[in-house]
Design a protein around this motif. Structure first.
Motif, PDB file in Angstrom:
ATOM      1  N   ALA A 318      10.508  28.997  53.283  1.00  0.00           N
ATOM      2  CA  ALA A 318       9.963  29.835  52.952  1.00  0.00           C
ATOM      3  C   ALA A 318       8.109  29.542  52.980  1.00  0.00           C
ATOM      4  O   ALA A 318       8.189  28.474  53.754  1.00  0.00           O
ATOM      5  CB  ALA A 318      10.055  29.300  51.193  1.00  0.00           C
ATOM      6  N   TYR A 327       4.551  35.487  48.980  1.00  0.00           N
ATOM      7  CA  TYR A 327       5.561  35.089  49.370  1.00  0.00           C
ATOM      8  C   TYR A 327       6.064  34.824  50.162  1.00  0.00           C
ATOM      9  O   TYR A 327       7.345  36.147  49.259  1.00  0.00           O
ATOM     10  CB  TYR A 327       5.464  34.835  48.242  1.00  0.00           C
ATOM     11  CG  TYR A 327       4.475  33.830  47.200  1.00  0.00           C
ATOM     12  CD1 TYR A 327       3.699  32.866  47.001  1.00  0.00           C
ATOM     13  CD2 TYR A 327       3.527  35.237  46.946  1.00  0.00           C
ATOM     14  CE1 TYR A 327       2.723  32.373  46.108  1.00  0.00           C
ATOM     15  CE2 TYR A 327       2.364  35.045  45.593  1.00  0.00           C
ATOM     16  CZ  TYR A 327       1.813  33.317  45.607  1.00  0.00           C
ATOM     17  OH  TYR A 327       0.804  33.717  45.188  1.00  0.00           O
ATOM     18  N   ARG A 328       7.137  34.320  51.547  1.00  0.00           N
ATOM     19  CA  ARG A 328       8.149  35.066  51.480  1.00  0.00           C
ATOM     20  C   ARG A 328       8.694  34.416  52.663  1.00  0.00           C
ATOM     21  O   ARG A 328       8.626  33.222  52.551  1.00  0.00           O
ATOM     22  CB  ARG A 328       7.659  36.472  52.613  1.00  0.00           C
ATOM     23  CG  ARG A 328       7.196  36.272  54.023  1.00  0.00           C
ATOM     24  CD  ARG A 328       6.866  37.393  55.030  1.00  0.00           C
ATOM     25  NE  ARG A 328       8.466  37.296  56.112  1.00  0.00           N
ATOM     26  CZ  ARG A 328       9.059  38.140  56.529  1.00  0.00           C
ATOM     27  NH1 ARG A 328       8.038  39.252  57.126  1.00  0.00           N
ATOM     28  NH2 ARG A 328      10.449  38.159  56.702  1.00  0.00           N
ATOM     29  N   CYS A 329      10.139  34.694  52.741  1.00  0.00           N
ATOM     30  CA  CYS A 329      10.964  33.932  53.701  1.00  0.00           C
ATOM     31  C   CYS A 329      11.439  34.254  55.295  1.00  0.00           C
ATOM     32  O   CYS A 329      11.186  35.553  55.764  1.00  0.00           O
ATOM     33  CB  CYS A 329      12.051  33.451  52.873  1.00  0.00           C
ATOM     34  SG  CYS A 329      12.960  33.184  51.507  1.00  0.00           S
ATOM     35  N   ARG A 330      11.321  33.486  56.140  1.00  0.00           N
ATOM     36  CA  ARG A 330      11.203  33.723  57.250  1.00  0.00           C
ATOM     37  C   ARG A 330      12.307  33.016  58.190  1.00  0.00           C
ATOM     38  O   ARG A 330      12.830  31.976  57.944  1.00  0.00           O
ATOM     39  CB  ARG A 330       9.462  33.211  58.283  1.00  0.00           C
ATOM     40  CG  ARG A 330       8.575  33.445  57.880  1.00  0.00           C
ATOM     41  CD  ARG A 330       7.569  33.581  58.088  1.00  0.00           C
ATOM     42  NE  ARG A 330       5.916  34.252  57.671  1.00  0.00           N
ATOM     43  CZ  ARG A 330       6.022  35.722  58.002  1.00  0.00           C
ATOM     44  NH1 ARG A 330       6.826  36.116  59.423  1.00  0.00           N
ATOM     45  NH2 ARG A 330       4.913  35.663  57.901  1.00  0.00           N
TER      46      ARG A 330
ATOM     47  N   GLU B 101       4.734  43.665  56.478  1.00  0.00           N
ATOM     48  CA  GLU B 101       6.292  43.938  55.461  1.00  0.00           C
ATOM     49  C   GLU B 101       6.145  45.459  54.695  1.00  0.00           C
ATOM     50  O   GLU B 101       5.160  45.807  54.427  1.00  0.00           O
ATOM     51  CB  GLU B 101       6.608  42.944  54.604  1.00  0.00           C
ATOM     52  CG  GLU B 101       7.349  42.051  55.191  1.00  0.00           C
ATOM     53  CD  GLU B 101       5.820  40.438  55.522  1.00  0.00           C
ATOM     54  OE1 GLU B 101       4.935  41.305  55.267  1.00  0.00           O
ATOM     55  OE2 GLU B 101       6.268  40.164  56.159  1.00  0.00           O
ATOM     56  N   TRP B 193       8.155  29.433  43.166  1.00  0.00           N
ATOM     57  CA  TRP B 193       7.540  29.591  44.305  1.00  0.00           C
ATOM     58  C   TRP B 193       7.461  28.194  44.595  1.00  0.00           C
ATOM     59  O   TRP B 193       6.211  28.250  44.231  1.00  0.00           O
ATOM     60  CB  TRP B 193       7.359  31.040  44.383  1.00  0.00           C
ATOM     61  CG  TRP B 193       6.973  31.118  45.701  1.00  0.00           C
ATOM     62  CD1 TRP B 193       6.116  30.172  47.403  1.00  0.00           C
ATOM     63  CD2 TRP B 193       7.817  31.559  47.180  1.00  0.00           C
ATOM     64  NE1 TRP B 193       6.563  30.729  48.315  1.00  0.00           N
ATOM     65  CE2 TRP B 193       7.649  31.469  48.241  1.00  0.00           C
ATOM     66  CE3 TRP B 193       8.668  32.832  46.904  1.00  0.00           C
ATOM     67  CZ2 TRP B 193       8.042  32.252  48.857  1.00  0.00           C
ATOM     68  CZ3 TRP B 193      10.337  33.322  46.998  1.00  0.00           C
ATOM     69  CH2 TRP B 193       9.830  33.341  48.852  1.00  0.00           C
ATOM     70  N   LEU B 194       8.135  27.797  45.743  1.00  0.00           N
ATOM     71  CA  LEU B 194       7.388  26.997  46.290  1.00  0.00           C
ATOM     72  C   LEU B 194       5.979  26.923  46.762  1.00  0.00           C
ATOM     73  O   LEU B 194       6.372  27.427  47.995  1.00  0.00           O
ATOM     74  CB  LEU B 194       8.267  25.717  46.292  1.00  0.00           C
ATOM     75  CG  LEU B 194       7.428  23.868  47.788  1.00  0.00           C
ATOM     76  CD1 LEU B 194       7.311  23.389  46.086  1.00  0.00           C
ATOM     77  CD2 LEU B 194       8.501  24.011  48.130  1.00  0.00           C
ATOM     78  N   LEU B 208       5.999  33.650  39.859  1.00  0.00           N
ATOM     79  CA  LEU B 208       5.934  34.962  40.129  1.00  0.00           C
ATOM     80  C   LEU B 208       6.975  35.831  39.449  1.00  0.00           C
ATOM     81  O   LEU B 208       7.625  35.437  38.716  1.00  0.00           O
ATOM     82  CB  LEU B 208       6.827  35.553  41.783  1.00  0.00           C
ATOM     83  CG  LEU B 208       6.125  34.744  42.962  1.00  0.00           C
ATOM     84  CD1 LEU B 208       6.422  34.939  44.565  1.00  0.00           C
ATOM     85  CD2 LEU B 208       4.341  34.025  43.172  1.00  0.00           C
TER      86      LEU B 208
END
Lengths: 352, 452
Positions: A318, A327-330, B101, B193-194, B208
């Motif tokens: 994350a 806030y994203r996953c990579r 994105e 969310w961490l 969130l």
């Protein structure tokens, strides 16, 4: 404590063939099927907290998921619809509002990259332990958690199927790590690993803009999410097919292009700054900042583990970019420089 | 804007913008009845002419002003969330950060893409009022002009009300947020969310709250929906099926699903949702079915999977071909060659494991079928292991636990490979594998007594 938290994984913790029932199959307002990868990073945080509370502290840094089998609860048709559960009436005897929930049963292997958190839980010793006592204890904790909203069914010992959780040190030497990884990845066959393919989204946009300068990233995403079957003229000099039929292909989904899918990858904030703790009414607590967000999307690829060269390719972490509110996953996957199509299957698996 | 323009002239111009907008809406509504003259068409056409009148839109809009305009709704997440209780957002898309994105930041605020949400009964009226208030005059929207007490803009309403300023402020209530303080709800999704790196530290999280991106979803829908019902795509689909030449592309979203929002009352969610009849398209993220074995590769009437079925698999064929070509170059017996041979062998063993996995996922006991009667026992033990759990298969179970079969399968594989490679394989390379470890994926079953 968090200051000297290790950032490099020291070991791999693997839970083979977890059976998850009724996981959430509606992963975002635009996607369905496999749960969002954010569900797995969330699971990783929850698990680390539980382990700390259980006196088995361990740092969980990254997570990967191999899908061996899936059974989405849908009714097939030209477009699928979700098989719904009947819900109890409310306190006044009225039917509750229908909120369509998508459900899926999964057979997955979870892979965590971990680091030692305490001398009391020594990783080297745990990896050496033939009984894999630590891994089994963690599996017990994991079984109490929800995975993407689904429940973990107790794993049944089945001849011919590896279900025992295990922990192994990650060799520091790259060559040794590659050798070890070859053994590990074989255990995950048959199955598919989800990897991130942001690169393909950018490529698709560039491709579209050659003919449609106004094309947006949304156009590119949808274009890549579907098949664009195009009639292929017979190449000059080539013989026309005997049946007189025109061949239709998607020129961008040829041999060796892989199983690419649209996926949600995280969330983007809808305002500049999060609200201060307590400022948003009815939040889950009044000590944590709150942000209104929306899901954001990219492309992913399902790839057989034996096509991967490094364990890092299958791991996600994350990432929070507070200046952009992202806030994203990579994914750790690095696409090969030149795809050698001959090295890939010359037959793509059939859809459905 | 011309600086010397008379207020009344400018007011006339604003009126024209509003009338043009309404004419465009009417034309759009009439489009689908074009060329039809049945009773229903005549009725609908009459209705449309009545609806798309400025006076009508204003009169109904005033009644609908308890609704709200939003690009991000809560009702899309849960239908019970009332607009006065939880935050709905009307975002100017340009104010969102540009990202790599896909998200709402890709949309354009000038295109009137927002939705109206609230009490379902007034959705359509609220939506028409929103579109009207979003009309642009010299770079500002009508709503902005009214908000700024622009006398020319207010003057346009004088035809409909003796007190245009009052009606203006009434109409503008549509644009207000009905939930005065930021709020979420237990029925909304709230994700921890961490943001730091210590999951055990409560201070490192953000909550969130994902809202439903009504505008983005609708834009995606407008692209996806025509592939389902559009005539162009139908024609292309048919041409592809018949193998015919065709101008154009057949677009196909495989594995897609439709999610109903609002059940039988999609208007309870939002106006755009009811335009979609509550049908929201979800694109498939699913992996292929890994365990589903293709009928083509079942060892029907065969003594061994290595007789034909395994070698017929494309990935196996390709690798064997490359392997043989490599060996036929008579490579120097050095470290590099060893590595290459090892890699080829590894790939083939991977294929063995994948193939076995497919067969093993068939219903237990499949090897009992008549058509597999010829299959050698070691291969049955290997490929139908769960049969060992059947009550009347004690002999099978015993053979299985004796663990002779992994070596035997390994030998069969080695023989097959040697034949494929015309005997060029360095002796013993395939035989020397620890077949028990390779094929016996399941040590936990073996050690069941010790490790359970």
């Amino acid at each position: 404590m968090s200051a000297n938290r290790p950032t490099q994984p020291q070991a791999l913790l693997v839970f083979p063939h977890l059976r998850v029932q009724n996981a959430n199959a509606i992963s975002s307002p635009l996607t369905h099927g496999f749960p969002s990868i954010t569900a797995f990073t969330g699971l990783m945080w929850a698990l680390e907290r539980k382990l700390a509370q259980a006196g088995t502290p361990l740092h969980l840094l990254k997570v990967g998921v191999v899908c061996h089998a899936h059974d989405e609860q849908v009714v097939d048709g030209y477009v699928k619809t979700f098989r719904l559960t009947r819900n109890p009436v409310d306190q006044h005897g009225n039917t509750a509002a229908i909120v369509e929930e998508g459900r899926i049963h999964l057979d997955i292997t979870l892979v965590f990259a971990v680091a030692q958190a305490s001398a009391a839980v020594p990783l080297a010793q745990a990896a050496d332990d033939r009984e894999q006592d630590l891994a089994r204890r963690i599996a017990d904790v994991l079984a109490t958690l929800r995975i993407a909203g689904g429940t973990v069914l107790p794993s049944r010992k089945v001849p011919g199927r590896r279900t025992r959780p295990w922990l192994a040190l990650l060799p520091e030497d790259a060559e040794a790590q590659a050798v070890a990884f070859k053994q590990w990845r074989r255990q995950w066959l048959p199955g598919y690993v989800l990897v991130g393919r942001d690169d393909l989204l950018a490529t698709r946009l560039a491709h579209l803009r050659q003919t449609q300068p106004e094309a947006t990233l949304l156009d590119a995403w949808l274009h890549a999410a579907r098949f664009n079957h195009t009639p292929m003229p017979v190449a000059e000099g080539a013989a026309a097919p005997g049946d007189g039929k025109v061949r239709w292909v998607d020129p961008l989904r040829g041999k060796g292009t892989g199983w690419t899918v649209p996926i949600p990858v995280g969330y983007a904030a809808l305002r500049d700054k999060p609200y201060s703790p307590g400022e948003v009414a009815h939040a889950r607590d009044s000590t944590t900042p709150v942000t209104f967000v929306e899901s954001v999307y990219s492309l992913g690829e399902w790839i057989s583990p034996h096509r991967l060269q490094s364990v890092h390719a299958l791991l996600w972490h994350a990432d929070t970019d507070s200046t952009r509110g992202l806030y994203r996953c990579r994914s750790g996957y690095v696409p090969p420089a030149g795809v050698d199509a001959s090295a890939l299957d010359d037959e793509e698996p059939d859809f459905d | 804007m011309e600086s010397n323009e008379q207020p009344t002239a400018r007011s006339q111009r604003i009126r024209r913008v509003m009338q043009t907008h309404i004419a465009r809406r009417l034309a759009r509504a009439l489009e689908k009845w074009e060329g039809k003259n049945d009773a229903l068409a005549r009725q609908e056409v009459a209705k449309a002419h009545e609806k798309y009148q400025l006076a009508q839109i204003l009169a109904k809009g005033v009644k609908a002003n308890a609704m709200t305009v939003a690009t991000h709704t809560a009702k899309g997440i849960h239908p019970d969330l009332r607009i006065k209780d939880v935050t709905n957002l009307a975002i100017r898309f340009e104010e969102l950060k540009t990202l790599n994105e896909v998200g709402s930041h890709l949309l354009n605020s000038r295109e009137s893409l927002a939705d109206t949400t609230g009490d379902g009964a007034y959705n359509a009226a609220a939506y028409e009022l929103y579109l009207l208030l979003d009309c642009r005059i010299d770079g500002s929207t009508l709503g902005e002009l009214l908000q700024a007490d622009d006398p020319d803009a207010i003057d346009t309403l004088s035809t409909y009300s003796a007190n245009p300023a009052a009606i203006a402020s009434d109409l503008l209530r549509l644009l207000e947020s009905k939930c005065t303080k930021p709020a979420t709800h237990a029925r909304e999704k709230q994700v921890y969310w961490l943001t730091g790196n210590d999951p055990s530290n409560d201070g490192q999280y953000h909550i969130l709250v994902p809202l439903y991106p009504a505008s983005l979803v609708h834009q995606a829908y407008l692209q996806i929906h025509p592939t389902r019902y559009g005539e162009d795509n139908h024609a292309a689909r048919k041409a592809r099926r018949d193998g015919k030449a065709h101008q154009g592309v057949y677009q196909e979203y495989r594995g897609w699903a439709v999610q109903k929002l609002g059940g039988t009352k999609p208007q309870n969610i939002s106006h755009l949702n009811s335009e979609r009849r509550g049908e929201n398209y979800l694109l498939a993220s699913l992996p292929p079915h890994a365990w589903q074995s293709s009928q083509r590769y079942l060892p029907v009437n065969a003594k061994s999977v290595f007789d034909r079925s395994f070698g017929a698999r494309p990935a196996v064929r390709t690798t064997v071909k490359a392997f043989l070509a490599f060996l036929l170059t008579n490579p120097e017996p050095n470290r590099h060659t060893r590595q290459a041979v090892d890699d080829f062998l590894d790939s083939l063993v991977d294929e063995v494991v994948i193939y076995a996995g497919e067969l093993q996922s068939q219903p237990a006991g499949w090897s009992l079928e008549e058509r597999y009667a010829d299959l050698a026992l070691p291969e049955k033990l290997w490929l139908d292991p769960e049969r060992a759990e059947w009550p009347d298969e004690a002999a099978f179970a015993q053979d299985w636990s004796r663990m002779d079969w992994p070596e035997q399968v390994g030998k069969r594989f080695a023989n097959w490979l040697n034949a494929q490679l015309q005997g060029k394989l360095p002796v013993g390379d395939a035989e020397a594998r620890d077949w028990r470890r390779v094929l016996l994926a399941n040590e936990s079953w073996l050690f069941a007594g010790a490790a359970a």
